[in-house]
Scaffold this active site. Structure first.
Site, PDB file in Angstrom:
ATOM      1  N   CYS A  46       0.852  -1.474  -0.254  1.00  0.00           N
ATOM      2  CA  CYS A  46       0.277   0.081   0.829  1.00  0.00           C
ATOM      3  C   CYS A  46       0.923   1.053  -0.262  1.00  0.00           C
ATOM      4  CB  CYS A  46      -1.107  -0.110   1.049  1.00  0.00           C
ATOM      5  SG  CYS A  46      -2.289   1.195   1.145  1.00  0.00           S
ATOM      6  N   ASP A  48       0.439   3.813   2.007  1.00  0.00           N
ATOM      7  CA  ASP A  48       0.100   4.089   3.101  1.00  0.00           C
ATOM      8  C   ASP A  48       2.059   4.960   3.582  1.00  0.00           C
ATOM      9  OD1 ASP A  48      -0.069   4.990   5.864  1.00  0.00           O
ATOM     10  OD2 ASP A  48      -2.217   3.711   6.072  1.00  0.00           O
ATOM     11  N   ARG A  50       2.316   4.975   6.672  1.00  0.00           N
ATOM     12  CA  ARG A  50       3.178   3.549   7.886  1.00  0.00           C
ATOM     13  C   ARG A  50       4.098   3.076   7.568  1.00  0.00           C
ATOM     14  NH1 ARG A  50      -2.581   4.609  10.477  1.00  0.00           N
ATOM     15  NH2 ARG A  50      -3.110   4.033   8.382  1.00  0.00           N
ATOM     16  N   HIS A 102      -2.150  -4.194   5.354  1.00  0.00           N
ATOM     17  CA  HIS A 102      -1.741  -4.027   6.443  1.00  0.00           C
ATOM     18  C   HIS A 102      -3.695  -3.483   7.178  1.00  0.00           C
ATOM     19  CE1 HIS A 102      -2.674   1.050   5.403  1.00  0.00           C
ATOM     20  NE2 HIS A 102      -2.494   0.269   4.379  1.00  0.00           N
ATOM     21  N   CYS A 105      -6.016  -0.164   6.973  1.00  0.00           N
ATOM     22  CA  CYS A 105      -5.609   0.831   5.373  1.00  0.00           C
ATOM     23  C   CYS A 105      -6.986   1.393   4.966  1.00  0.00           C
ATOM     24  CB  CYS A 105      -6.253  -0.895   4.297  1.00  0.00           C
ATOM     25  SG  CYS A 105      -5.531   0.165   2.971  1.00  0.00           S
TER      26      CYS A 105
END
Ligand code: CO
Length: 216
Positions: A46, A48, A50, A102, A105
Site C-alpha cells: 500500500c 500508506d 506507515r 495492512h 488501510c
C-alpha cells in the site's frame, strides 16, 4: 519561506547524512549498487506512509523491487502494475512476490463505506468487488473492526489470486522458474507482519477457470 514550505529541505540534509553513513559502513556501497540490481523479491504494498517496504523487512537498497498503490491492488488493466510485474519476473527473475496489506488501510475502510470520493471511487470499486466475492463471510461479522480486519486479509488473498491469473506469472511457472507468491498483512499497531499462508507456487494453486494454455 514559511516553516512548512521549508520542511522539504531536511530531506536533502538527511540524504547527505545517509550517504556519509553508507560510505563509512561500506566504501563500496554505491559502487556495487551502480553495477546493477538483482533483487529476489517483488513487493506489492500500500502507498500508506506507515508501511515502508524496506524498513519493515530489514532489506537494503538493491534487495527489493517495489510497487505500491492504494490498498496494494493487482488490477489486471493497470499498465503500471503489469509493467513492474513483467520486468520483475521476466528480466530480474525475482523468486518471491509479496502482496502486503495492512490493518487500518484507508483504501479498504473507504471501500467498506458508501461515501463518494470522486475519481478514486473507480479504484475503490476493485476493493468493493472483493467484498462482494466474500459477502457471506464478511457480512456475518458484526463487529466493524473485526470485519475490517478480515476484509483487509481477504483483499490480500484476492490479489495473490489475481497475480496467479496473469500470463506473466503462469508462463514463468510453465518455464519452471521458481516464483512463489505470498500474502501478508502488516499490523500498524505493533509493527508485526502476519503471513496469511496463501502461497501460490504453480498453476495448480489457481482456480481452473484461469488456467492458460501455452502460447502457440
Ligand atoms: Co493502505
Amino acid at each position: 519561506m514559511s516553516k512548512m514550505e521549508k520542511s522539504y529541505i531536511k530531506l536533502l540534509t538527511n540524504n547527505k547524512t545517509w550517504v556519509q553513513k553508507q560510505n563509512q559502513d561500506n566504501p563500496n556501497f554505491f559502487k556495487n549498487l551502480a553495477e546493477g540490481q538483482s533483487p529476489e523479491y517483488l513487493w506489492i504494498g500500500c502507498s500508506d506512509s506507515r508501511v515502508p517496504a524496506n524498513e519493515i523487512t530489514g532489506t537494503l537498497p538493491g534487495e527489493m523491487f517495489v510497487h505500491r498503490n492504494i490498498a496494494n491492488m493487482v488490477v489486471h488493466s493497470d499498465m503500471n502494475l503489469l509493467s513492474v510485474l513483467s520486468y520483475a519476473v521476466e528480466v530480474l527473475k525475482v523468486k518471491h512476490i509479496i502482496v502486503c496489506g495492512h490493518y487500518n488501510c484507508g483504501g479498504v475502510i473507504a471501500a467498506m463505506g458508501k461515501k463518494q470520493y470522486g475519481l478514486i471511487d473507480n479504484w475503490l470499486r476493485h476493493i468493493k468487488d472483493v467484498y462482494r466475492y466474500h459477502y457471506a463471510e464478511l457480512d456475518a461479522i458484526k463487529d466493524e473492526n473485526l470485519r475490517l480486519k478480515r476484509f483487509v486479509e481477504l483483499n490480500v488473498i484476492e490479489q495473490v489470486h489475481d497475480l496467479g491469473k496473469t500470463s506473466i506469472v503462469q508462463n514463468a511457472w510453465k518455464n519452471k522458474q521458481t516464483l512463489h507468491i505470498h500474502g501478508w498483512v502488516y499490523d500498524i499497531h505493533d509493527g508485526l507482519i502476519k503471513d496469511l499462508d496463501v502461497s501460490f507456487k504453480c498453476t495448480k494453486d489457481l482456480h481452473s477457470v484461469y488456467h492458460l494454455e501455452d502460447e502457440k
